[in-house]
Scaffold this motif. Structure first.
Motif, PDB file in Angstrom:
ATOM      1  N   GLN A 113      50.661  10.781 -30.487  1.00 43.06           N
ATOM      2  CA  GLN A 113      49.806  11.616 -31.330  1.00 43.06           C
ATOM      3  C   GLN A 113      49.329  10.851 -32.557  1.00 43.06           C
ATOM      4  N   ASP A 114      50.220  10.035 -33.124  1.00 44.43           N
ATOM      5  CA  ASP A 114      49.847   9.219 -34.282  1.00 44.43           C
ATOM      6  C   ASP A 114      48.781   8.191 -33.889  1.00 44.43           C
ATOM      7  N   LEU A 115      48.946   7.559 -32.736  1.00 47.33           N
ATOM      8  CA  LEU A 115      47.952   6.607 -32.259  1.00 47.33           C
ATOM      9  C   LEU A 115      46.609   7.298 -32.027  1.00 47.33           C
ATOM     10  N   HIS A 116      46.677   8.496 -31.470  1.00 51.52           N
ATOM     11  CA  HIS A 116      45.441   9.233 -31.207  1.00 51.52           C
ATOM     12  C   HIS A 116      44.732   9.597 -32.516  1.00 51.52           C
ATOM     13  N   ARG A 179      37.698  13.103 -27.011  1.00 53.30           N
ATOM     14  CA  ARG A 179      38.020  14.418 -26.420  1.00 53.30           C
ATOM     15  C   ARG A 179      38.860  14.254 -25.161  1.00 53.30           C
ATOM     16  N   GLU A 180      38.542  13.245 -24.360  1.00 57.07           N
ATOM     17  CA  GLU A 180      39.304  13.004 -23.137  1.00 57.07           C
ATOM     18  C   GLU A 180      40.733  12.581 -23.455  1.00 57.07           C
ATOM     19  N   HIS A 181      40.894  11.733 -24.459  1.00 58.62           N
ATOM     20  CA  HIS A 181      42.241  11.339 -24.871  1.00 58.62           C
ATOM     21  C   HIS A 181      43.024  12.539 -25.400  1.00 58.62           C
ATOM     22  N   ARG A 182      42.334  13.420 -26.093  1.00 60.63           N
ATOM     23  CA  ARG A 182      42.983  14.621 -26.618  1.00 60.63           C
ATOM     24  C   ARG A 182      43.535  15.470 -25.471  1.00 60.63           C
ATOM     25  N   ALA A 183      42.752  15.577 -24.392  1.00 61.68           N
ATOM     26  CA  ALA A 183      43.193  16.354 -23.232  1.00 61.68           C
ATOM     27  C   ALA A 183      44.385  15.682 -22.548  1.00 61.68           C
ATOM     28  N   ILE A 184      44.346  14.354 -22.446  1.00 57.88           N
ATOM     29  CA  ILE A 184      45.475  13.610 -21.874  1.00 57.88           C
ATOM     30  C   ILE A 184      46.719  13.826 -22.731  1.00 57.88           C
ATOM     31  N   MET A 185      46.537  13.781 -24.050  1.00 61.86           N
ATOM     32  CA  MET A 185      47.641  13.948 -24.977  1.00 61.86           C
ATOM     33  C   MET A 185      48.283  15.326 -24.812  1.00 61.86           C
ATOM     34  N   ARG A 186      47.462  16.360 -24.667  1.00 62.89           N
ATOM     35  CA  ARG A 186      48.002  17.720 -24.498  1.00 62.89           C
ATOM     36  C   ARG A 186      48.825  17.829 -23.218  1.00 62.89           C
ATOM     37  N   ALA A 187      48.319  17.241 -22.139  1.00 64.54           N
ATOM     38  CA  ALA A 187      49.044  17.300 -20.862  1.00 64.54           C
ATOM     39  C   ALA A 187      50.370  16.548 -20.950  1.00 64.54           C
ATOM     40  N   LEU A 188      50.378  15.403 -21.617  1.00 60.97           N
ATOM     41  CA  LEU A 188      51.621  14.648 -21.778  1.00 60.97           C
ATOM     42  C   LEU A 188      52.624  15.426 -22.620  1.00 60.97           C
TER      43      LEU A 188
END
Length: 212
Positions: A113-116, A179-188
């Motif tokens: 999350q910090d990296l994102h 936005r795509e990374h945000r979605a990946i982050m939520r799933a993880l």
């Protein structure tokens, strides 16, 4: 001007390979351009032997193409090459995302999350955005834990970098990628392996579309 002494302590050819690798990624050496060995040897204050060994390393990585009786050239990535690279990265990194979702810890979630967040803040700085983006992806791979997959992805990403900058310059691609990374982050964070893999696949599909 760099000197041979400044290239220690790694083996000289390894250090030269890294210097050339970064010049290729920064487009100081353009895809398709001839690599002037004599000029580079003079610039670095070295003989042509370690330079040629360095070029062999880059050729093995796919960044340089050796042509008989013509010398070394920075590799030009064709549309077919690009599709193949993105296809393999999609398979490998979506698999890694699924595995990572099943084993990720709370501390690792916070780290990603910090990296994102850093990546979002760097949206206007292409170089920093690219560096943070790669750190995010490689950290997911590390969490998934398969060194052979990591090595394959590392090599494929070097080839992707020959073209990657151009795709990010397309209008709206940086924000779409975020936005795509945000979605990946939520799933993880939810531990949803299926969603993490699917979102990663979608990310690479859109990346290929932008690169085409």
């Amino acid at each position: 001007m760099a000197s041979a002494l400044s290239l220690a302590p790694r083996a000289l050819y390894e250090e030269v390979a890294e210097l050339l690798r970064q010049r290729i990624f920064r487009r100081e050496l353009e895809p398709g351009s001839w690599i002037d060995e004599l000029k580079l040897a003079e610039q670095y204050g070295i003989s042509r032997t370690p330079l040629r060994e360095a070029l062999k390393v880059l050729a093995a990585e796919g960044l340089v193409t050796m042509k008989v009786r013509r010398g070394a050239y920075v590799t030009e990535v064709s549309e077919a090459d690009l599709r193949d690279v993105y296809h393999l990265l999609s398979l490998l990194e979506s698999d890694a995302a699924g595995v990572a979702a099943g084993r990720i810890t709370e501390d690792q979630v916070r780290e990603l999350q910090d990296l994102h967040q850093q990546m979002e803040a760097a949206a206007g700085d292409t170089e920093r955005f690219l560096a943070l983006n790669e750190r995010f992806h490689m950290r997911v791979l590390e969490i998934a834990g398969n060194r052979w997959r990591n090595q394959m992805v590392t090599d494929l990403r070097k080839v992707m970098k020959l073209h990657r900058r151009n795709s990010l310059l397309k209008s709206g691609r940086v924000q779409e990628s975020i936005r795509e990374h945000r979605a990946i982050m939520r799933a993880l964070a939810k531990g949803d392996a299926g969603a993490a893999a699917q979102k990663m696949q979608l990310h690479f599909r859109h990346g290929l579309e932008a690169a085409g």
